[in-house]
Design a protein around this motif. Structure first.
Motif, short mmCIF file in Angstrom:
data_model
loop_
_atom_site.label_atom_id
_atom_site.label_comp_id
_atom_site.label_asym_id
_atom_site.label_seq_id
_atom_site.Cartn_x
_atom_site.Cartn_y
_atom_site.Cartn_z
N GLY A 366 -126.38 2.95 52.90
CA GLY A 366 -127.23 3.97 53.49
C GLY A 366 -128.56 4.16 52.79
O GLY A 366 -129.14 5.25 52.81
N VAL A 367 -129.09 3.10 52.17
CA VAL A 367 -130.37 3.19 51.47
C VAL A 367 -131.50 3.16 52.52
O VAL A 367 -131.65 2.18 53.24
CB VAL A 367 -130.54 2.03 50.47
N ARG A 368 -132.27 4.21 52.59
CA ARG A 368 -133.30 4.32 53.62
C ARG A 368 -134.69 3.90 53.16
O ARG A 368 -135.57 3.67 53.97
CB ARG A 368 -133.37 5.77 54.14
N ASP A 369 -134.90 3.83 51.85
CA ASP A 369 -136.23 3.47 51.34
C ASP A 369 -136.25 2.09 50.70
O ASP A 369 -137.09 1.80 49.86
CB ASP A 369 -136.71 4.53 50.33
N ALA A 370 -135.32 1.24 51.11
CA ALA A 370 -135.25 -0.11 50.55
C ALA A 370 -136.47 -0.92 50.94
O ALA A 370 -137.00 -0.78 52.05
CB ALA A 370 -133.98 -0.81 51.03
N ASP A 371 -136.91 -1.79 50.06
CA ASP A 371 -138.07 -2.65 50.34
C ASP A 371 -137.60 -3.90 51.07
O ASP A 371 -137.71 -5.03 50.57
CB ASP A 371 -138.76 -3.00 49.03
N MET A 372 -137.09 -3.71 52.28
CA MET A 372 -136.56 -4.83 53.05
C MET A 372 -137.66 -5.82 53.42
O MET A 372 -137.50 -7.03 53.30
CB MET A 372 -135.85 -4.33 54.30
N ALA A 373 -138.81 -5.28 53.86
CA ALA A 373 -139.91 -6.15 54.25
C ALA A 373 -140.38 -7.00 53.07
O ALA A 373 -140.68 -8.19 53.22
CB ALA A 373 -141.07 -5.33 54.81
N GLY A 374 -140.44 -6.39 51.88
CA GLY A 374 -140.86 -7.13 50.71
C GLY A 374 -139.89 -8.23 50.34
O GLY A 374 -140.29 -9.35 50.01
N LEU A 375 -138.59 -7.92 50.40
CA LEU A 375 -137.57 -8.91 50.06
C LEU A 375 -137.61 -10.08 51.05
O LEU A 375 -137.58 -11.25 50.65
CB LEU A 375 -136.18 -8.26 50.07
N VAL A 376 -137.69 -9.76 52.33
CA VAL A 376 -137.74 -10.81 53.35
C VAL A 376 -139.00 -11.66 53.17
O VAL A 376 -138.96 -12.89 53.21
CB VAL A 376 -137.68 -10.21 54.76
N GLY A 377 -140.13 -10.99 52.95
CA GLY A 377 -141.39 -11.72 52.78
C GLY A 377 -141.38 -12.66 51.61
O GLY A 377 -141.82 -13.82 51.71
N ARG A 378 -140.84 -12.20 50.47
CA ARG A 378 -140.78 -13.06 49.28
C ARG A 378 -139.87 -14.26 49.51
O ARG A 378 -140.18 -15.39 49.11
CB ARG A 378 -140.30 -12.25 48.07
N THR A 379 -138.73 -14.00 50.15
CA THR A 379 -137.77 -15.08 50.37
C THR A 379 -138.31 -16.10 51.36
O THR A 379 -138.23 -17.31 51.13
CB THR A 379 -136.44 -14.50 50.88
N MET A 380 -138.88 -15.63 52.46
CA MET A 380 -139.38 -16.55 53.47
C MET A 380 -140.58 -17.34 52.95
O MET A 380 -140.76 -18.52 53.30
CB MET A 380 -139.75 -15.78 54.73
N SER A 381 -141.39 -16.73 52.11
CA SER A 381 -142.52 -17.47 51.52
C SER A 381 -142.02 -18.62 50.67
O SER A 381 -142.60 -19.72 50.67
CB SER A 381 -143.39 -16.52 50.69
N LEU A 382 -140.93 -18.39 49.93
CA LEU A 382 -140.32 -19.46 49.13
C LEU A 382 -139.87 -20.62 50.02
O LEU A 382 -139.99 -21.79 49.67
CB LEU A 382 -139.14 -18.89 48.35
N LEU A 383 -139.34 -20.28 51.21
CA LEU A 383 -138.78 -21.30 52.09
C LEU A 383 -139.84 -22.16 52.76
O LEU A 383 -139.50 -23.17 53.40
CB LEU A 383 -137.88 -20.64 53.14
N LYS A 384 -141.10 -21.79 52.63
CA LYS A 384 -142.16 -22.64 53.18
C LYS A 384 -142.23 -23.96 52.40
O LYS A 384 -142.66 -24.98 52.93
CB LYS A 384 -143.50 -21.93 53.10
N GLU A 385 -141.83 -23.93 51.14
CA GLU A 385 -141.80 -25.16 50.34
C GLU A 385 -140.69 -26.07 50.87
O GLU A 385 -139.62 -25.62 51.27
CB GLU A 385 -141.53 -24.84 48.87
N ARG A 386 -140.94 -27.36 50.87
CA ARG A 386 -139.91 -28.30 51.33
C ARG A 386 -138.72 -28.26 50.40
O ARG A 386 -138.87 -28.10 49.19
CB ARG A 386 -140.47 -29.72 51.42
N PRO A 387 -137.51 -28.41 50.94
CA PRO A 387 -136.30 -28.31 50.09
C PRO A 387 -136.19 -29.46 49.10
O PRO A 387 -136.75 -30.52 49.30
CB PRO A 387 -135.16 -28.36 51.13
#
Length: 387
Positions: A366-387
């Motif tokens: 029930g965490v309402r002030d979680a930085d979900m957008a920040g976590l998703v953004g950081r993770t997806m930015s990492l995935l732009k690099e080829r595996p």
């Protein structure tokens, strides 16, 4: 089982032989890539229908599409699915709170995301495997594996036997092969369960929208073609044995009826319990080596995460790409190569699994002030690099 440090190379001047156990996304993908390099591949799949009719929908992020392009099936996938580039977050009543542009993890020349009907994707991969010339046997499992100094002997459920230079275990979350080679990690539930159904696409649905809160943790939908979507509702997991399958449509409809926007239109089609799927979210990450001798894990056999970031299929497809790249690089098929595969994959997979779990845990807590957008953004930015 032979000591992996003394395993032989594929026969000099001969054709290496590989057994792939499991015909899901990762097993099909690695089969195609190895066959393209001239490696002899047998693929066995436990389900007689090759899972060609299973599932409602799937969201493929750009990094998954990048692998599908490497497989040569991107044009078919594009024609079958529905591409989009943004994610909407709504209130339970359907009010759009904000729309975020998705990161194009597959590069600027691929969509950020594409939804498609899961059976359509599976059929495209099946056709590609068959065209590759792989030897495919359905309704067949590996009953016993025996390694020695020269390779792996396999006894199959149909009474036949085979001999291989390498066995690739792509047999999913509850992999029997993983257990057979002594890796004791098992999937664990996250505490969430999901109801899914395929339905006609409302004209206004042109991207994934998610509603947080209401009677469920998440209610969302994703377009899967010009005419279809898949819709889902995520709640706290319940004992599946306590839910009568005949009541699946009633249960999903009950949860969904509190959501607005296009949900009333979707609910009209939640009528047949046989078309509703209910399952738990599970997670798994084998931290240690993903191989024992010449048996190596890929896909859900090695890792699995809840679909809160829609990265499960992408991680499995990337496994296939990286392993095939190493196996066809001219390097020795030895412990060093298989460890290199693990070392390339584990940081990326660990990050995705952790982020996917964290998003779900914030909902459970029930965490309402979680930085979900920040976590998703950081993770997806990492995935732009080829595996």
């Amino acid at each position: 089982m032979a000591d992996s440090r003394t395993l032989p190379q594929p026969p000099a001047g001969g054709t290496p032989t590989v057994l792939v156990i499991g015909g899901g996304a990762s097993g099909n993908a690695v089969t195609v890539l190895l066959r393209r390099a001239g490696i002899a591949v047998d693929l066995i799949e436990a389900k007689p229908d090759w899972n060609a009719t299973t599932g409602s929908g799937i969201t493929l992020q750009g990094n998954a599409l990048r692998v599908l392009r490497e497989l040569g099936v991107w044009e078919q996938v594009k024609a079958s699915g529905y591409a989009f580039g943004s994610l909407g977050v709504t209130a339970p009543d359907g009010t759009v709170l904000f729309v975020a542009e998705d990161i194009q993890t597959g590069g600027e020349d691929l969509p950020a995301a594409l939804g498609m009907q899961r059976p359509q994707l599976q059929q495209i991969l099946i056709d590609t495997v068959l065209a590759s010339g792989a030897d495919v046997r359905l309704g067949t499992t590996a009953e016993a594996l025996q390694q020695d100094a020269d390779g792996v002997s396999v006894r199959f459920s149909d009474g036949t036997e085979g001999r291989y230079d390498l066995v690739i275990a792509a047999d999913g979350l509850n992999s029997a092969t993983r257990a057979a080679i002594g890796i004791t990690d098992k999937p664990e539930p996250t505490g969430m369960g999901i109801w899914r159904i395929a339905a006609p696409r409302p004209a206004s649905v042109t991207r994934t929208d998610l509603a947080y809160g209401g009677p469920a943790y998440i209610a969302g939908y994703c377009p899967t073609s010009e005419n279809t979507i898949y819709a889902y509702v995520v709640e706290a997991c319940r004992d599946r044995a306590s839910i009568d399958p005949a009541a699946y449509a009633d249960e999903m409809r009950r949860l969904a009826q509190s959501y607005g926007g296009v949900w009333p239109e979707i609910i009209e089609h939640i009528t047949d319990p046989k078309k509703v799927n209910y399952t738990w979210f599970d997670h798994l990450l084998v931290e240690g080596s993903w191989h024992r001798g010449r048996v190596v894990l890929i896909g859900d056999a090695a890792h699995c995460c809840p679909p809160t970031m829609a990265q499960g299929a992408a991680m499995s497809l990337e496994d296939a790409l990286v392993l095939a790249e190493l196996l066809t690089s001219g390097r020795d098929w030895d412990d060093e190569l298989f460890q290199a595969y693990h070392d390339r994959r584990i940081p990326r997979v660990r990050t995705v699994v952790a982020a996917s779990l964290q998003i779900g845990q914030w909902q459970l807590d029930g965490v309402r002030d979680a930085d979900m957008a920040g976590l998703v953004g950081r993770t997806m930015s990492l995935l732009k690099e080829r595996p």
